[in-house]
Design an enzyme around this catalytic site. Sequence first.
Site, PDB file in Angstrom:
ATOM      1  N   CYS A   1       0.820  -1.205   0.000  1.00  0.00           N
ATOM      2  CA  CYS A   1       0.000   0.000   0.000  1.00  0.00           C
ATOM      3  C   CYS A   1       0.865   1.272   0.000  1.00  0.00           C
ATOM      4  CB  CYS A   1      -0.988  -0.053   1.166  1.00  0.00           C
ATOM      5  SG  CYS A   1      -2.415   0.994   0.874  1.00  0.00           S
TER       6      CYS A   1
ATOM      7  N   HIS B   1      -3.081  -5.355   1.838  1.00  0.00           N
ATOM      8  CA  HIS B   1      -2.284  -5.588   3.053  1.00  0.00           C
ATOM      9  C   HIS B   1      -2.324  -7.061   3.475  1.00  0.00           C
ATOM     10  CE1 HIS B   1      -1.927  -1.283   4.164  1.00  0.00           C
ATOM     11  NE2 HIS B   1      -3.147  -1.172   3.683  1.00  0.00           N
TER      12      HIS B   1
ATOM     13  N   GLU C   1      -0.391  -8.381   5.429  1.00  0.00           N
ATOM     14  CA  GLU C   1      -0.015  -8.373   6.857  1.00  0.00           C
ATOM     15  C   GLU C   1      -1.213  -8.121   7.767  1.00  0.00           C
ATOM     16  OE1 GLU C   1       0.511  -6.012   4.700  1.00  0.00           O
ATOM     17  OE2 GLU C   1       0.267  -4.037   5.627  1.00  0.00           O
TER      18      GLU C   1
HETATM   19  N1  GLN Z   1      -3.648   6.283   1.074  1.00  0.00           N
HETATM   20  C1  GLN Z   1      -2.344   6.058   1.618  1.00  0.00           C
HETATM   21  C2  GLN Z   1      -1.298   6.854   0.839  1.00  0.00           C
HETATM   22  O1  GLN Z   1      -1.590   7.431  -0.143  1.00  0.00           O
HETATM   23  C3  GLN Z   1      -1.994   4.575   1.605  1.00  0.00           C
HETATM   24  C4  GLN Z   1      -2.943   3.820   2.500  1.00  0.00           C
HETATM   25  C5  GLN Z   1      -2.398   2.567   3.101  1.00  0.00           C
HETATM   26  O2  GLN Z   1      -1.198   2.340   3.155  1.00  0.00           O
HETATM   27  N2  GLN Z   1      -3.299   1.760   3.617  1.00  0.00           N
HETATM   28  O3  GLN Z   1      -0.171   6.895   1.233  1.00  0.00           O
END
Ligand code: GLN
Length: 211
Positions: free
Chosen positions: A78, A171, A173
């Site tokens: 992410c 994710h 994790e």
């Molecule tokens: N929206 C976050 C970003 O732009 C990422 C979200 C996440 O890691 N769950 O950094």
Amino acid sequence: MKIGVLALQGDFAEHAAMLDSVGVEPVEVRLPDDLDGLSGLCLPGGESTTMRHLIDRWQLRQPLLDFAATGAPVFGTCAGMIILSKEIADGDTPVLPLLDVTVRRNAFGRQLDSFEGELTVPVMGNQRVRGVFIRAPVIERVGPDVDVLATLDDGSIVAVRQRNVLATAFHPELAGEARFHRLVATMAAEHDDPGEGAGRRHHPTRRASAR
Ligand code: GLN
């Protein structure tokens, strides 16, 4: 074998727990010296804007690039995926441009802020992967050296690999999905000892050679 987790912000504790569950010793990375002796690295989910500021505040950018250049596996989830992308749609400057992709932050919009879904990730075998997406990014373009590991039903690219760099928009994790961390551990073992056959594990007490 030790694998680091960038522990500046975000869900690094969950990555550490996942590494622990696959038999790897997790090491929290906050300063450049923390990278010494590691066989791989995870970049957690969180907030990529905050993470980029902290990476620069602690002068981690070049040490992280140098670490990746050794060929040791680097896995971003992410926000971690955003940090690893060469191009960020809508203008953010790339941080560690290791993946030849264009990523779009918060790609699913407000209505779909967070969602879970099952997806197929062929390199992970037949068993479906539970994807937990939280204000998730999506990959809009991949370069010729990038393997697409997973897409959503609408074709959105949500997992990629380019040589030693692996990234997911979701994710694992947070979903009890250990297969990605196991893959990172296998890649790390192969990197430490290229003579080893694929899939074989190191003896648990073996230490990574110093770099
Ligand atoms: N929206 C976050 C970003 O732009 C990422 C979200 C996440 O890691 N769950 O950094």
